[in-house]
Design a protein around this motif. Structure first.
Motif, PDB file in Angstrom:
ATOM      1  N   PHE A 425       0.662  -0.911   0.213  1.00  0.00           N
ATOM      2  CA  PHE A 425      -0.620  -0.047   0.297  1.00  0.00           C
ATOM      3  C   PHE A 425       0.778   1.232   0.145  1.00  0.00           C
ATOM      4  CE2 PHE A 425      -2.289  -3.966   1.680  1.00  0.00           C
ATOM      5  CZ  PHE A 425      -3.479  -3.359   1.399  1.00  0.00           C
ATOM      6  N   GLU A 426       1.017   2.127  -0.939  1.00  0.00           N
ATOM      7  CA  GLU A 426       1.855   2.764  -0.996  1.00  0.00           C
ATOM      8  C   GLU A 426       1.031   4.232  -0.780  1.00  0.00           C
ATOM      9  OE1 GLU A 426       5.256   1.569  -4.049  1.00  0.00           O
ATOM     10  OE2 GLU A 426       3.455   2.517  -5.138  1.00  0.00           O
ATOM     11  N   ILE A 427       1.234   5.352  -0.095  1.00  0.00           N
ATOM     12  CA  ILE A 427       0.899   6.220   0.082  1.00  0.00           C
ATOM     13  C   ILE A 427       1.510   7.898  -1.134  1.00  0.00           C
ATOM     14  CG2 ILE A 427      -0.045   8.525   1.570  1.00  0.00           C
ATOM     15  CD1 ILE A 427       0.232   5.558   3.684  1.00  0.00           C
ATOM     16  N   ASP A 428       1.104   7.938  -1.235  1.00  0.00           N
ATOM     17  CA  ASP A 428       1.283   9.479  -1.556  1.00  0.00           C
ATOM     18  C   ASP A 428       0.686  10.069  -2.393  1.00  0.00           C
ATOM     19  OD1 ASP A 428      -0.040   8.955  -3.983  1.00  0.00           O
ATOM     20  OD2 ASP A 428       1.350   8.627  -5.751  1.00  0.00           O
ATOM     21  N   VAL A 459       1.190 -10.946   4.562  1.00  0.00           N
ATOM     22  CA  VAL A 459       1.496  -8.856   5.686  1.00  0.00           C
ATOM     23  C   VAL A 459       1.031  -8.392   5.122  1.00  0.00           C
ATOM     24  CG1 VAL A 459       4.014  -8.528   6.050  1.00  0.00           C
ATOM     25  CG2 VAL A 459       3.946 -10.802   6.486  1.00  0.00           C
ATOM     26  N   TRP A 460       1.351  -7.419   5.876  1.00  0.00           N
ATOM     27  CA  TRP A 460       0.782  -6.209   4.676  1.00  0.00           C
ATOM     28  C   TRP A 460       2.035  -4.684   5.330  1.00  0.00           C
ATOM     29  CZ3 TRP A 460      -5.140  -3.715   4.720  1.00  0.00           C
ATOM     30  CH2 TRP A 460      -5.838  -4.423   4.075  1.00  0.00           C
ATOM     31  N   GLU A 461       2.363  -4.310   3.338  1.00  0.00           N
ATOM     32  CA  GLU A 461       3.698  -3.476   3.415  1.00  0.00           C
ATOM     33  C   GLU A 461       2.898  -1.489   2.979  1.00  0.00           C
ATOM     34  OE1 GLU A 461       6.932  -4.255   2.048  1.00  0.00           O
ATOM     35  OE2 GLU A 461       7.961  -3.031   3.006  1.00  0.00           O
ATOM     36  N   PHE A 462       3.055  -0.685   4.301  1.00  0.00           N
ATOM     37  CA  PHE A 462       2.736   0.129   3.611  1.00  0.00           C
ATOM     38  C   PHE A 462       3.841   1.292   4.151  1.00  0.00           C
ATOM     39  CE2 PHE A 462      -1.285  -1.010   5.852  1.00  0.00           C
ATOM     40  CZ  PHE A 462      -1.777  -0.452   5.208  1.00  0.00           C
ATOM     41  N   VAL A 463       4.153   1.160   2.399  1.00  0.00           N
ATOM     42  CA  VAL A 463       5.071   2.923   1.866  1.00  0.00           C
ATOM     43  C   VAL A 463       4.620   4.671   2.153  1.00  0.00           C
ATOM     44  CG1 VAL A 463       6.969   3.225   0.697  1.00  0.00           C
ATOM     45  CG2 VAL A 463       5.885   0.609   0.929  1.00  0.00           C
ATOM     46  N   ASN A 464       4.841   4.838   2.638  1.00  0.00           N
ATOM     47  CA  ASN A 464       4.860   6.832   2.989  1.00  0.00           C
ATOM     48  C   ASN A 464       5.453   7.117   2.127  1.00  0.00           C
ATOM     49  OD1 ASN A 464       3.567   8.930   3.706  1.00  0.00           O
ATOM     50  ND2 ASN A 464       4.384   9.680   5.872  1.00  0.00           N
ATOM     51  N   LYS A 465       5.625   7.346   0.746  1.00  0.00           N
ATOM     52  CA  LYS A 465       6.268   7.788  -0.243  1.00  0.00           C
ATOM     53  C   LYS A 465       6.589   9.179  -0.105  1.00  0.00           C
ATOM     54  CE  LYS A 465       6.110   6.029  -4.335  1.00  0.00           C
ATOM     55  NZ  LYS A 465       5.352   5.284  -5.660  1.00  0.00           N
ATOM     56  N   LEU A 466       7.384   9.540  -1.282  1.00  0.00           N
ATOM     57  CA  LEU A 466       7.987  11.013  -1.317  1.00  0.00           C
ATOM     58  C   LEU A 466       7.102  11.880  -2.584  1.00  0.00           C
ATOM     59  CD1 LEU A 466      11.819  11.153  -0.644  1.00  0.00           C
ATOM     60  CD2 LEU A 466       9.560  11.356   0.404  1.00  0.00           C
ATOM     61  N   ASN A 467       6.631  12.683  -3.062  1.00  0.00           N
ATOM     62  CA  ASN A 467       6.081  12.827  -3.587  1.00  0.00           C
ATOM     63  C   ASN A 467       7.902  14.009  -4.584  1.00  0.00           C
ATOM     64  OD1 ASN A 467       3.925  11.293  -2.777  1.00  0.00           O
ATOM     65  ND2 ASN A 467       3.911  12.909  -0.641  1.00  0.00           N
ATOM     66  N   LEU A 468       8.146  13.761  -4.558  1.00  0.00           N
ATOM     67  CA  LEU A 468       8.870  14.159  -5.895  1.00  0.00           C
ATOM     68  C   LEU A 468       8.386  15.174  -6.890  1.00  0.00           C
ATOM     69  CD1 LEU A 468      11.996  11.628  -5.498  1.00  0.00           C
ATOM     70  CD2 LEU A 468      12.044  14.340  -3.943  1.00  0.00           C
ATOM     71  N   GLY A 469       8.219  15.989  -7.610  1.00  0.00           N
ATOM     72  CA  GLY A 469       7.613  16.050  -8.511  1.00  0.00           C
ATOM     73  C   GLY A 469       6.449  17.388  -7.844  1.00  0.00           C
ATOM     74  N   GLU A 470       6.248  17.010  -6.302  1.00  0.00           N
ATOM     75  CA  GLU A 470       4.770  17.592  -6.446  1.00  0.00           C
ATOM     76  C   GLU A 470       5.306  18.985  -6.157  1.00  0.00           C
ATOM     77  OE1 GLU A 470       1.269  16.990  -5.704  1.00  0.00           O
ATOM     78  OE2 GLU A 470       1.740  16.956  -7.236  1.00  0.00           O
ATOM     79  N   GLY A 476       6.434  14.419   1.817  1.00  0.00           N
ATOM     80  CA  GLY A 476       5.453  13.581   2.181  1.00  0.00           C
ATOM     81  C   GLY A 476       5.256  14.164   4.020  1.00  0.00           C
ATOM     82  N   MET A 477       4.484  13.486   4.426  1.00  0.00           N
ATOM     83  CA  MET A 477       3.699  14.097   5.421  1.00  0.00           C
ATOM     84  C   MET A 477       3.892  12.585   6.316  1.00  0.00           C
ATOM     85  SD  MET A 477       0.507  15.857   6.158  1.00  0.00           S
ATOM     86  CE  MET A 477       0.368  16.242   7.916  1.00  0.00           C
ATOM     87  N   ALA A 478       3.982  12.782   7.745  1.00  0.00           N
ATOM     88  CA  ALA A 478       2.976  11.809   8.271  1.00  0.00           C
ATOM     89  C   ALA A 478       1.519  11.462   8.605  1.00  0.00           C
ATOM     90  CB  ALA A 478       3.735  11.802  10.121  1.00  0.00           C
ATOM     91  N   LEU A 521       1.473   4.911  13.845  1.00  0.00           N
ATOM     92  CA  LEU A 521       2.238   6.307  12.644  1.00  0.00           C
ATOM     93  C   LEU A 521       3.230   5.922  11.946  1.00  0.00           C
ATOM     94  CD1 LEU A 521       2.528   9.357  12.234  1.00  0.00           C
ATOM     95  CD2 LEU A 521       4.163   9.241  14.251  1.00  0.00           C
ATOM     96  N   MET A 522       3.034   6.564  10.741  1.00  0.00           N
ATOM     97  CA  MET A 522       3.958   6.456   9.643  1.00  0.00           C
ATOM     98  C   MET A 522       4.582   7.955   9.375  1.00  0.00           C
ATOM     99  SD  MET A 522       2.547   4.173   6.717  1.00  0.00           S
ATOM    100  CE  MET A 522       3.864   3.589   5.781  1.00  0.00           C
ATOM    101  N   MET A 523       6.160   7.687   9.896  1.00  0.00           N
ATOM    102  CA  MET A 523       6.808   8.646   9.280  1.00  0.00           C
ATOM    103  C   MET A 523       6.590   9.381   7.619  1.00  0.00           C
ATOM    104  SD  MET A 523       7.118  10.948  12.435  1.00  0.00           S
ATOM    105  CE  MET A 523       8.211  12.041  12.094  1.00  0.00           C
ATOM    106  N   PRO A 524       7.232  10.410   7.260  1.00  0.00           N
ATOM    107  CA  PRO A 524       7.584  10.334   6.008  1.00  0.00           C
ATOM    108  C   PRO A 524       8.671   9.775   5.500  1.00  0.00           C
ATOM    109  CG  PRO A 524       7.434  12.743   6.708  1.00  0.00           C
ATOM    110  CD  PRO A 524       7.246  11.428   7.646  1.00  0.00           C
ATOM    111  N   GLY A 525       8.518   8.330   4.236  1.00  0.00           N
ATOM    112  CA  GLY A 525       9.889   8.291   4.512  1.00  0.00           C
ATOM    113  C   GLY A 525       9.563   7.168   4.380  1.00  0.00           C
ATOM    114  N   GLU A 526       9.478   6.460   5.781  1.00  0.00           N
ATOM    115  CA  GLU A 526       9.051   5.047   6.091  1.00  0.00           C
ATOM    116  C   GLU A 526       8.000   4.017   5.890  1.00  0.00           C
ATOM    117  OE1 GLU A 526       7.350   5.594  10.614  1.00  0.00           O
ATOM    118  OE2 GLU A 526       9.028   4.019  10.642  1.00  0.00           O
ATOM    119  N   ARG A 527       8.465   2.903   5.614  1.00  0.00           N
ATOM    120  CA  ARG A 527       8.060   1.117   5.629  1.00  0.00           C
ATOM    121  C   ARG A 527       7.329   1.078   6.989  1.00  0.00           C
ATOM    122  NH1 ARG A 527       9.585   0.569  -0.733  1.00  0.00           N
ATOM    123  NH2 ARG A 527       8.535  -1.407  -0.674  1.00  0.00           N
TER     124      ARG A 527
END
Ligand code: C2O
Ligand code: CU
Ligand code: CU
Length: 562
Positions: A425-428, A459-470, A476-478, A521-527
């Motif tokens: 699950f990628e968050i962007d 197993v679910w893996e969440f990725v708090n992505k960077l939003n380069l170009g945004e 990203g944010m938490a 809680l997921m911090m920016p850039g965290e998986r």
């Protein structure tokens, strides 16, 4: 020296570059201030606001055999919170029809709803009635953290119109612990919670009782929320800044006054003895970094899904919206007249993350933006609660906290069907919209990658992505991520973007992942990897960001168990 920053929240009160204004201008049309019905979907490129049809409601099933029968009404009322005019709030009012009188406790002079106390194994009936004055305000009650059938869980599709009733009937099968309840109508959750619709749901059981933790007045619920009041003592919500509240929705709404149990300037009078504090972050978007003001470590005994195996000590504890933590504290060494504060310490990196040099070339359209003053920005320090030691306790001999509790019922990663290839699950953030795997809320839809099988462990893996170009949120944010219907284990955290380490280092020691969780809680850039099991109930359940503005804006999806 102000740095090369993307300042988003702060744009609210500052002048900004014309390109940002252009983007924002495109996005304001679907956004309305507090009194309007806001169905979310505010951004450029977002779908049309989704029409919510009210659910017709549900009548009691006489055969259910309720042990506890409660009426829960969502109403508008006034409470004296500050000196001067009373504050208009929306609040749950509870009334016990059957069961122990202690089942429902209203908090005195509070902006929020009751504490409901039940025992594991009890059959609970709650006759929820929507009596909100805003006749466009659909509402539904979600029992946050409980494992319930889909029609009892408070899915947005079950939101009922004003002047109708939905009767919840469920058996409490969860472990003893601190759960809570709040509205969940898509697009309007944040406003309804903000105005006061929230309560705590405390489950006890024999196993927990045998541990002899502090009970009664020494077992204290503490619901933390932040609010903004106008000069007339009324709650202010979206729309204070420019762009009709759009920026506040994109980042999450922050208040500058901290309420504890629905009261500003809260104090807690205690005796020189042991206490169990049940802390719930019921804020829309604020993240707390909790600590004792004198530097004593926090003794954490429980999290979202009940007690840990044993107490753990931390110098601080991160608590993001939706999360709960139970803190044990013994004031026996303190003197009457002393006081101590529960505070939130400063932290960094949850938003407004400086763009590391290595990424600057990948970004476009950014200029140096002006910083503005926000009353209480995310990550700034503040006081939460003053604890006053008022009386000597004569419980001779004192209290000894057990060195171990009951074993947390853990899952085994060996049982997971996808341990080698977690469900991703990628968050962007794209064009002003937060997304899971490129998608926003689509009503009842659960996509192909959101289908799971009953009686399997995953197993679910969440990725708090960077939003380069945004432009607005490159780093990203938490996000506090919440999954309905399950208690899970957080099994791995990795910071995928080492450049964000400095901010991460200000929060990482405050995660308590030892027990059962329903929100993390997921911090920016965290998986983050979580281990969960789908059992008992087929159906559609939601997962979402518990930053309520993000949720309303569409950072919510269904998963389907079949
Ligand atoms: Cu506490 Cu779906 O939320
Ligand atoms: Cu929930
Ligand atoms: Cu979020």
């Amino acid at each position: 020296m102000k740095k090369f920053f993307i300042t988003r929240r702060r744009l609210l009160r500052t002048s900004v570059s014309s390109s940002v204004l252009f983007l924002a201008g495109c996005a304001t049309t679907a956004t309305q201030p507090m009194m309007g019905m806001n169905h979310g979907n505010m951004g450029v490129g977002a779908a049309k606001p989704m029409e919510m049809k009210p659910h017709p409601g549900r009548v009691p099933n006489e055969a259910f055999g309720a042990d506890v029968d409660i009426v829960l009404r969502a109403i508008q009322t006034e409470v004296a919170l500050l000196s001067g005019r009373a504050t208009q709030v929306w609040r749950y009012e509870g009334q016990v029809l059957k069961g122990d009188n202690g089942t429902v406790t209203m908090l005195p002079n509070s902006s929020i709803g009751p504490i409901i106390r039940v025992r594991r194994g009890q059959k609970v009936r709650v006759r929820f009635s929507n009596q909100l004055p805003d006749k466009t305000a659909l509402s539904v009650v979600h029992w946050h953290g409980l494992h319930l059938p889909e029609d009892m869980d408070g899915h947005p599709r079950i939101a009922i119109a004003p002047d109708s009733t939905y009767t919840y009937e469920f058996e409490v099968t969860d472990r003893a612990g601190t759960y809570w309840f709040h509205p969940h109508p898509h697009g309007d959750t944040a406003r309804q919670v903000y105005r006061g619709l929230a309560g705590m749901f405390i489950v006890s059981d024999d196993e927990e009782q045998a541990l002899k933790l502090p009970v009664g007045e020494f077992d204290v619920p503490l619901v933390l929320q932040d609010r903004v009041f106008d000069a007339d003592n009324q709650l202010l919500y979206l729309g204070m800044g420019m762009m009709g509240g759009m920026m506040e929705q994109m980042m999450g709404f922050l208040g500058d006054k901290i309420l504890v149990n629905g009261r500003p300037n809260a104090g807690l009078d205690v005796a020189t003895r042991a206490y169990r504090l049940r802390v719930l972050n019921g804020s829309n978007a604020r993240i707390y970094k909790l600590a004792w003001s004198d530097g004593s470590p926090l003794m954490i005994i429980g999290t979202d899904g009940g007690l840990l195996d044993k107490p753990v000590q931390r110098h601080y504890l991160m608590l993001s919206p939706g999360e709960r933590a139970e803190i044990f504290v013994d004031f026996n060494k303190r003197k009457v007249g002393d006081s101590l504060k529960l505070v939130s310490l400063a932290f960094e990196g949850a938003e407004n993350v400086p763009v590391p040099a290595a990424y600057q070339s990948q970004m476009r359209g950014m200029g140096q933006m002006m910083m503005g003053g926000e009353a209480l920005p995310l990550g700034h320090a503040f006081d939460v609660l003053t604890v006053n030691i008022r009386r000597d306790d004569n419980q001779g001999g004192g209290y000894t906290l057990p060195i171990a509790f009951n074993q947390v019922p853990r899952l085994n990663i060996g049982d997971a069907v996808n341990a080698a290839r977690p469900r991703l699950f990628e968050i962007d953030h794209q064009m002003m919209n937060w997304r899971f795997n490129g998608k926003q809320w689509e009503g009842d839809v659960a996509a192909a990658n959101e289908q799971v099988k009953l009686n399997t462990t995953e197993v679910w893996e969440f990725v708090n992505k960077l939003n380069l170009g945004e432009m607005m949120d490159p780093m990203g944010m938490a996000h506090p991520i919440h999954i309905h219907g399950v208690q899970f284990q957080v099994i791995e955290r990795t910071l995928a973007v080492p450049e964000l380490q400095p901010g991460y280092d200000t929060v990482r020691a405050g995660f308590v992942d030892d027990g059962l969780k329903d929100t993390f809680l997921m911090m920016p850039g965290e998986r983050v990897k979580v281990l969960l099991r789908f059992k008992d109930f087929a159906g559609k359940f939601v997962y979402h960001c518990h930053n309520l503005e993000h949720e309303d804006q569409g950072l919510m999806r269904n998963y389907q168990v079949q």
